[in-house]
Design a protein around this motif. Sequence first.
Motif, PDB file in Angstrom:
ATOM      1  N   PHE A  50       0.831  -1.192   0.000  1.00  0.00           N
ATOM      2  CA  PHE A  50       0.000   0.000   0.000  1.00  0.00           C
ATOM      3  C   PHE A  50       0.866   1.241   0.000  1.00  0.00           C
ATOM      4  N   LEU A  51       0.278   2.335  -0.448  1.00  0.00           N
ATOM      5  CA  LEU A  51       0.930   3.633  -0.329  1.00  0.00           C
ATOM      6  C   LEU A  51       0.041   4.516   0.537  1.00  0.00           C
ATOM      7  N   THR A  52       0.661   5.409   1.263  1.00  0.00           N
ATOM      8  CA  THR A  52      -0.100   6.257   2.177  1.00  0.00           C
ATOM      9  C   THR A  52       0.508   7.656   2.227  1.00  0.00           C
ATOM     10  N   LYS A  53      -0.346   8.616   2.570  1.00  0.00           N
ATOM     11  CA  LYS A  53       0.107  10.000   2.698  1.00  0.00           C
ATOM     12  C   LYS A  53      -0.738  10.690   3.764  1.00  0.00           C
ATOM     13  N   ASP A  54      -0.061  11.453   4.618  1.00  0.00           N
ATOM     14  CA  ASP A  54      -0.741  12.252   5.631  1.00  0.00           C
ATOM     15  C   ASP A  54      -0.802  13.696   5.156  1.00  0.00           C
ATOM     16  N   TYR A  55      -1.959  14.303   5.330  1.00  0.00           N
ATOM     17  CA  TYR A  55      -2.183  15.688   4.916  1.00  0.00           C
ATOM     18  C   TYR A  55      -2.382  16.562   6.154  1.00  0.00           C
ATOM     19  N   PHE A  94     -16.500  10.452  -6.151  1.00  0.00           N
ATOM     20  CA  PHE A  94     -15.052  10.585  -6.251  1.00  0.00           C
ATOM     21  C   PHE A  94     -14.711  11.195  -7.604  1.00  0.00           C
ATOM     22  N   ARG A  95     -13.896  12.243  -7.597  1.00  0.00           N
ATOM     23  CA  ARG A  95     -13.480  12.885  -8.849  1.00  0.00           C
ATOM     24  C   ARG A  95     -11.963  12.872  -8.964  1.00  0.00           C
ATOM     25  N   LEU A  96     -11.487  12.349 -10.085  1.00  0.00           N
ATOM     26  CA  LEU A  96     -10.077  12.384 -10.429  1.00  0.00           C
ATOM     27  C   LEU A  96      -9.907  13.322 -11.616  1.00  0.00           C
ATOM     28  N   SER A  97      -8.663  13.551 -12.016  1.00  0.00           N
ATOM     29  CA  SER A  97      -8.419  14.492 -13.120  1.00  0.00           C
ATOM     30  C   SER A  97      -9.116  14.078 -14.403  1.00  0.00           C
ATOM     31  N   GLY A  98      -9.207  12.765 -14.657  1.00  0.00           N
ATOM     32  CA  GLY A  98      -9.768  12.306 -15.925  1.00  0.00           C
ATOM     33  C   GLY A  98     -11.168  11.754 -15.852  1.00  0.00           C
ATOM     34  N   THR A 127      -4.107   3.051 -11.983  1.00  0.00           N
ATOM     35  CA  THR A 127      -3.580   3.776 -13.143  1.00  0.00           C
ATOM     36  C   THR A 127      -4.192   5.168 -13.218  1.00  0.00           C
ATOM     37  N   TYR A 128      -5.511   5.267 -13.009  1.00  0.00           N
ATOM     38  CA  TYR A 128      -6.178   6.573 -13.017  1.00  0.00           C
ATOM     39  C   TYR A 128      -5.679   7.440 -11.862  1.00  0.00           C
ATOM     40  N   PHE A 129      -5.490   6.829 -10.713  1.00  0.00           N
ATOM     41  CA  PHE A 129      -4.983   7.520  -9.525  1.00  0.00           C
ATOM     42  C   PHE A 129      -3.593   8.095  -9.807  1.00  0.00           C
ATOM     43  N   ALA A 130      -2.736   7.286 -10.434  1.00  0.00           N
ATOM     44  CA  ALA A 130      -1.365   7.704 -10.739  1.00  0.00           C
ATOM     45  C   ALA A 130      -1.318   8.877 -11.710  1.00  0.00           C
ATOM     46  N   ALA A 131      -2.293   8.946 -12.617  1.00  0.00           N
ATOM     47  CA  ALA A 131      -2.296   9.991 -13.643  1.00  0.00           C
ATOM     48  C   ALA A 131      -3.008  11.265 -13.202  1.00  0.00           C
ATOM     49  N   SER A 132      -3.579  11.264 -12.005  1.00  0.00           N
ATOM     50  CA  SER A 132      -4.375  12.408 -11.546  1.00  0.00           C
ATOM     51  C   SER A 132      -3.562  13.355 -10.678  1.00  0.00           C
ATOM     52  N   LYS A 133      -3.943  14.623 -10.732  1.00  0.00           N
ATOM     53  CA  LYS A 133      -3.287  15.633  -9.906  1.00  0.00           C
ATOM     54  C   LYS A 133      -4.016  15.856  -8.584  1.00  0.00           C
ATOM     55  N   ALA A 134      -5.278  15.423  -8.508  1.00  0.00           N
ATOM     56  CA  ALA A 134      -6.057  15.641  -7.296  1.00  0.00           C
ATOM     57  C   ALA A 134      -7.167  14.607  -7.191  1.00  0.00           C
ATOM     58  N   LEU A 135      -7.590  14.372  -5.959  1.00  0.00           N
ATOM     59  CA  LEU A 135      -8.748  13.524  -5.668  1.00  0.00           C
ATOM     60  C   LEU A 135      -9.732  14.365  -4.864  1.00  0.00           C
ATOM     61  N   GLN A 136     -10.931  14.515  -5.402  1.00  0.00           N
ATOM     62  CA  GLN A 136     -11.988  15.252  -4.701  1.00  0.00           C
ATOM     63  C   GLN A 136     -13.078  14.264  -4.312  1.00  0.00           C
ATOM     64  N   ILE A 137     -13.541  14.372  -3.080  1.00  0.00           N
ATOM     65  CA  ILE A 137     -14.558  13.458  -2.562  1.00  0.00           C
ATOM     66  C   ILE A 137     -15.719  14.292  -2.035  1.00  0.00           C
ATOM     67  N   TYR A 138     -16.938  13.906  -2.417  1.00  0.00           N
ATOM     68  CA  TYR A 138     -18.148  14.624  -1.999  1.00  0.00           C
ATOM     69  C   TYR A 138     -19.164  13.639  -1.453  1.00  0.00           C
ATOM     70  N   SER A 148      -4.411  16.701  -2.870  1.00  0.00           N
ATOM     71  CA  SER A 148      -3.428  16.737  -3.947  1.00  0.00           C
ATOM     72  C   SER A 148      -2.827  15.343  -4.119  1.00  0.00           C
ATOM     73  N   LEU A 149      -2.656  14.917  -5.363  1.00  0.00           N
ATOM     74  CA  LEU A 149      -2.029  13.635  -5.654  1.00  0.00           C
ATOM     75  C   LEU A 149      -0.654  13.819  -6.289  1.00  0.00           C
ATOM     76  N   ASP A 150      -0.018  14.950  -6.025  1.00  0.00           N
ATOM     77  CA  ASP A 150       1.327  15.180  -6.558  1.00  0.00           C
ATOM     78  C   ASP A 150       2.247  14.022  -6.166  1.00  0.00           C
ATOM     79  N   GLY A 151       2.995  13.528  -7.138  1.00  0.00           N
ATOM     80  CA  GLY A 151       3.919  12.422  -6.888  1.00  0.00           C
ATOM     81  C   GLY A 151       3.274  11.049  -6.916  1.00  0.00           C
TER      82      GLY A 151
END
Length: 198
Positions: A50-55, A94-98, A127-138, A148-151
């Motif tokens: 898994f990969l993880t990130k704290d904001y 869930f909204r990704l860049s594409g 793959t979609y996650f990797a290509a996106s710059k952001a993830l928006q959740i509503y 932000s999904l930078d990196g």
Amino acid sequence: MRHSILLRAIFSAALATWLFASAPASAQKYRAQDVRGWTVAASKGGRGCFLTKDYGGVGGTTLLLGLGVDGENHLSVLNYNWSIKPKERLRLNFRLSGGGYSKHLAIGMASDGKKGFVTNFEPKFPTYFAASKALQIYRGEVPVEQLSLDGSGAAVSELRRCVDLHRTAPAAEAQERERSSNIPKDPFAPRPERRSKR
């Protein structure tokens, strides 16, 4: 939506991977990596990675994307301030860049004092996650998170490498066991004397 797969992912994968620090030594063959602001690590039991990130910000959101050796994925998002109950069923957008996912089923969970949800997507989601710059959740029209999904491209690439290592490890271990199954632990140890028959 495959509800049974989602429900299996909740308790067998998501919660187990969240507790990676207590994973047994066999799951630690892959050393955790820091990749462009993300941490990539092996899941408990070696069933995937898994990969993880704290904001920063209100409640300290944590995002986790897990990928199993069987190709299943799961996404968890948690926050100290949220009031989601474990096993609560939610429909989130869930909204990704594409593109995105509307009214997608998610299940409530809790870990390390944070509450949130876990869900899974079709196999191409990483793959979609990797290509996106952001993830928006509503939740309907109410914003839940904007992350932000930078990196993420580099992080998902490393995630796949980790999973590939775990996918091939069981086969290699089985071959090793078979190779040495008929070899004594110490072939040079003194052999017990045979008693001659009279």
